[in-house]
Scaffold this motif. Structure first.
Motif, PDB file in Angstrom:
ATOM      1  N   GLY A  90       0.826  -1.195   0.000  1.00  0.00           N
ATOM      2  CA  GLY A  90       0.000   0.000   0.000  1.00  0.00           C
ATOM      3  C   GLY A  90       0.865   1.251   0.000  1.00  0.00           C
ATOM      4  N   LEU A  91       1.942   1.212   0.815  1.00  0.00           N
ATOM      5  CA  LEU A  91       2.857   2.351   0.849  1.00  0.00           C
ATOM      6  C   LEU A  91       3.535   2.544  -0.509  1.00  0.00           C
ATOM      7  N   LEU A  92       3.844   1.450  -1.170  1.00  0.00           N
ATOM      8  CA  LEU A  92       4.420   1.560  -2.508  1.00  0.00           C
ATOM      9  C   LEU A  92       3.444   2.274  -3.438  1.00  0.00           C
ATOM     10  N   GLY A  93       2.177   1.887  -3.329  1.00  0.00           N
ATOM     11  CA  GLY A  93       1.148   2.537  -4.139  1.00  0.00           C
ATOM     12  C   GLY A  93       1.092   4.034  -3.835  1.00  0.00           C
ATOM     13  N   ALA A  94       1.144   4.327  -2.537  1.00  0.00           N
ATOM     14  CA  ALA A  94       1.120   5.728  -2.126  1.00  0.00           C
ATOM     15  C   ALA A  94       2.346   6.464  -2.668  1.00  0.00           C
ATOM     16  N   PHE A  95       3.489   5.784  -2.597  1.00  0.00           N
ATOM     17  CA  PHE A  95       4.728   6.396  -3.077  1.00  0.00           C
ATOM     18  C   PHE A  95       4.623   6.774  -4.556  1.00  0.00           C
ATOM     19  N   VAL A  96       3.998   5.886  -5.339  1.00  0.00           N
ATOM     20  CA  VAL A  96       3.856   6.158  -6.773  1.00  0.00           C
ATOM     21  C   VAL A  96       3.151   7.494  -6.972  1.00  0.00           C
ATOM     22  N   ASN A  97       2.086   7.710  -6.213  1.00  0.00           N
ATOM     23  CA  ASN A  97       1.342   8.963  -6.342  1.00  0.00           C
ATOM     24  C   ASN A  97       2.159  10.157  -5.826  1.00  0.00           C
ATOM     25  N   VAL A  98       2.755   9.967  -4.645  1.00  0.00           N
ATOM     26  CA  VAL A  98       3.516  11.063  -4.040  1.00  0.00           C
ATOM     27  C   VAL A  98       4.691  11.438  -4.932  1.00  0.00           C
ATOM     28  N   HIS A  99       5.381  10.441  -5.444  1.00  0.00           N
ATOM     29  CA  HIS A  99       6.547  10.679  -6.278  1.00  0.00           C
ATOM     30  C   HIS A  99       6.129  11.416  -7.556  1.00  0.00           C
ATOM     31  N   ALA A 100       5.029  11.013  -8.129  1.00  0.00           N
ATOM     32  CA  ALA A 100       4.587  11.627  -9.377  1.00  0.00           C
ATOM     33  C   ALA A 100       4.234  13.098  -9.169  1.00  0.00           C
ATOM     34  N   ASN A 101       3.702  13.428  -7.996  1.00  0.00           N
ATOM     35  CA  ASN A 101       3.274  14.805  -7.767  1.00  0.00           C
ATOM     36  C   ASN A 101       4.341  15.682  -7.119  1.00  0.00           C
ATOM     37  N   ASP A 102       5.041  15.136  -6.124  1.00  0.00           N
ATOM     38  CA  ASP A 102       5.974  15.953  -5.355  1.00  0.00           C
ATOM     39  C   ASP A 102       7.431  15.574  -5.590  1.00  0.00           C
ATOM     40  N   THR A 103       7.681  14.578  -6.464  1.00  0.00           N
ATOM     41  CA  THR A 103       9.033  14.054  -6.715  1.00  0.00           C
ATOM     42  C   THR A 103       9.804  13.790  -5.416  1.00  0.00           C
TER      43      THR A 103
END
Ligand SMILES: Nc1ncnc2c1ncn2[C@@H]1O[C@H](COP(=O)(O)OP(=O)(O)OP(=O)(O)O)[C@@H](O)[C@H]1O
Ligand SMILES: [Mg+2]
Lengths: 263, 257
Positions: free
Chosen positions: A167-180
């Motif tokens: 789940g955290l990996l999934g969250a990371f994908v979103n966070v990384h895409a928006n906030d790098t």
């Protein structure tokens, strides 16, 4: 099992409900009586762990990942209003570790594992395979039920951490895409707000959930009657009953761990 | 096929049942059963469907508890034993289920090994293999070693079920309708098998059936269960010489129809 017929104390329905509750507790007591007594069927426990893990791994991976991703995506606008998107990692990790990971895992396992235990043991029961074990001096409760209950208890715990992680990996994908945000930064800020009580209550929760799934599945399976229809019924009731109990336990454990948090 | 004269020891009782009652709720199934099975004897229990034949032998192995009466197997009162003693006794009793009850998640070899390896942990691989082959040989299905139960025919499954009970070298065999649902030729083979088992392992047996050929071929004694009691016990000829209408209709259905 047989019982002497006697007039109902309250009414048929109420009496049977109480009897069901009593039988269920007797079943749990039997588990604790047998689990520490030799012979131990280690091989059987390992096999069952493998079964439980393999059966639910793909679905948990998918669900965990999507949950993390979507949860982050949906929380983002609300936090953006306050300019607080940097809180996302810790918000998500608290949500996942404290609540979503164990709960999602338990519900998936209740569906996949609980039903298959109910069906498998139910069909063994109605085709007299369980009786056959008993008459060859093998304890079917120990061989079939105890090993499955241990397996679900352990594996739901392991899987729920796995689920939180995915789940955290999934969250990371979103966070990384928006906030790098970098991977290590994400996890650092994510875990900074997770404390011992979170981990402890999460472990407790998933152990309890796993135990529930195992106990209910085995109980329904061992008590299956009426041939093939009974097998379907056992599988179905295993899912419904364990899901219901999981929600009740969730509420109770969250309440208790909140009290502990205040001390 | 001629009946074998085996050595029955009438002084020693393998099974002794006195005044056995069993009911399920309002349903009174067994109403005062008396039966002795001597050492080395094959006793056939005949009776209509639903008269409690299966219940009777399930009580003998402690799968069901009697309401009242004395049930002794190999000199031990079954319902008074502790779990440990009961398990020890069960090792001497072979129970061939009506439905065969093979473990459908295991192949034939594992089915046969299971009772052995679970009860005797320190057997060597070779010993287990020998035992498996011996009983498979005895039931004539050595070529089915690696098949799954679902791939076997009904008759083959019955044989494997019997083999699985033989592997513990029981002193008592309980057959629950060994020939039901089988064609006449397979029935004859099973009858022969029962007699062979009796000779080879010197077992005392109860054979439940409503197949009179089976009763005649395998039974030293026949007991007729009607409405919860044994109305007549004796040799096959004696029992069916009785003028009781129910016994006669049982006979007529099997042979004259
Ligand atoms: N565990 C149980 N609980 C309730 N009733 C039972 C139970 N076992 C058997 N009965 C009832 O007892 C009666 C006798 O059953 P049993 O299986 O012994 O019949 P049977 O003589 O073996 O018949 P069949 O030849 O069809 O196998 C049946 O009416 C059955 O419904
Ligand atoms: Mg029967």
């Amino acid at each position: 099992m047989t019982k002497k017929i006697r007039p109902y104390i309250f009414s048929r329905g109420i009496d049977e409900t109480f009897k069901g509750v009593y039988d269920a507790f007797a079943f749990i007591a039997l588990f604790f009586k047998q689990v520490f007594k030799p012979p131990f069927h280690f091989r059987q426990v390992i096999d069952q762990c493998y079964e439980v893990g393999i059966k639910s791994l793909p679905l948990i991976t998918l669900t965990g990942f999507v949950t993390g991703l979507v949860f982050t995506k949906q929380s983002r606008p609300s936090l953006e209003v306050f300019g607080a998107t940097s809180w996302l990692p810790s918000l998500i990790s608290i949500a996942l570790v404290r609540a979503l990971g164990p709960l999602v895992t338990a519900l998936i396992c209740a569906g996949k594992v609980g039903s298959s235990i109910g069906a498998e043991l139910g069909s063994m029961k109605v085709t007299e395979q369980i009786d056959a074990m008993e008459v060859s001096a093998i304890n079917p409760f120990k061989y079939l039920a105890v090993s499955r209950i241990i397996a679900t208890t352990l594996m739901v715990c392991v899987l729920s951490f796995y689920c939180s992680f995915v789940g955290l990996l999934g969250a990371f994908v979103n966070v990384h895409a928006n906030d790098t945000t970098s991977f290590s930064n994400f996890f650092q800020s994510g875990f900074s707000d997770i404390n011992f009580i979170d981990i402890f209550s999460s472990v407790t929760k998933s152990l309890v959930f796993g135990f529930t799934i195992g106990i209910v599945g085995c109980y329904k399976g061992f008590n299956a009657t009426q041939g093939t229809r009974g097998v379907g019924k056992a599988a179905n009731q295993a899912v419904v009953t364990s899901m219901f109990l999981i929600f009740v336990e969730e509420i109770v454990i969250v309440q208790i761990s909140n009290w502990i948090r205040f001390f | 096929m001629e009946k074998k004269a085996h050595n029955i020891d009438i002084n020693e009782k393998a099974i002794s049942i006195k005044g056995l009652y069993k009911s399920f709720g309002d349903l009174h199934v067994l109403k005062g059963i008396d039966l002795d099975v001597h050492k080395g004897e094959n006793v056939v229990v005949l009776g209509k469907s639903g008269t409690g034949k299966s219940v009777l032998i399930k009580i003998l192995v402690g799968l069901l508890k009697p309401d009242s009466g004395v049930v002794e197997v190999l000199g031990k009162e079954v319902d008074k034993l502790s779990q440990k003693e009961l398990d020890a006794l069960r090792l001497h009793i072979g129970f061939a289920f009506q439905s065969s009850a093979l473990y459908d998640s295991m192949d034939v070899r594992q089915n046969l090994e299971f009772p052995l390896t679970m009860n005797f942990k320190n057997l060597s691989k070779g010993e287990v293999k020998d035992s498996v082959e011996e009983v498979l040989e005895a039931v004539g299905l050595i070529d089915k070693l690696n098949q799954m139960p679902s791939d076997l025919s009904g008759g083959q499954r019955k044989r494997i079920g019997i083999a699985r009970t033989l592997i513990l070298k029981p002193q008592i065999m309980l057959y629950d309708e060994p020939t039901s649902g089988l064609d006449p030729i397979t029935c004859l083979e099973i009858n022969e098998l029962i007699n062979e088992v009796q000779q080879k392992y010197n077992t005392s047996s109860i054979i439940i059936t409503h197949d009179l050929t089976c009763a005649k071929e395998t039974g030293d004694r026949v007991a007729m269960l009607l409405d919860g009691i044994f109305v007549k016990t004796g040799s096959f000829e004696d029992v069916f010489a009785d003028k009781d209408e129910r016994i006669q209709s049982f006979y007529n259905y099997n042979f004259i129809k």
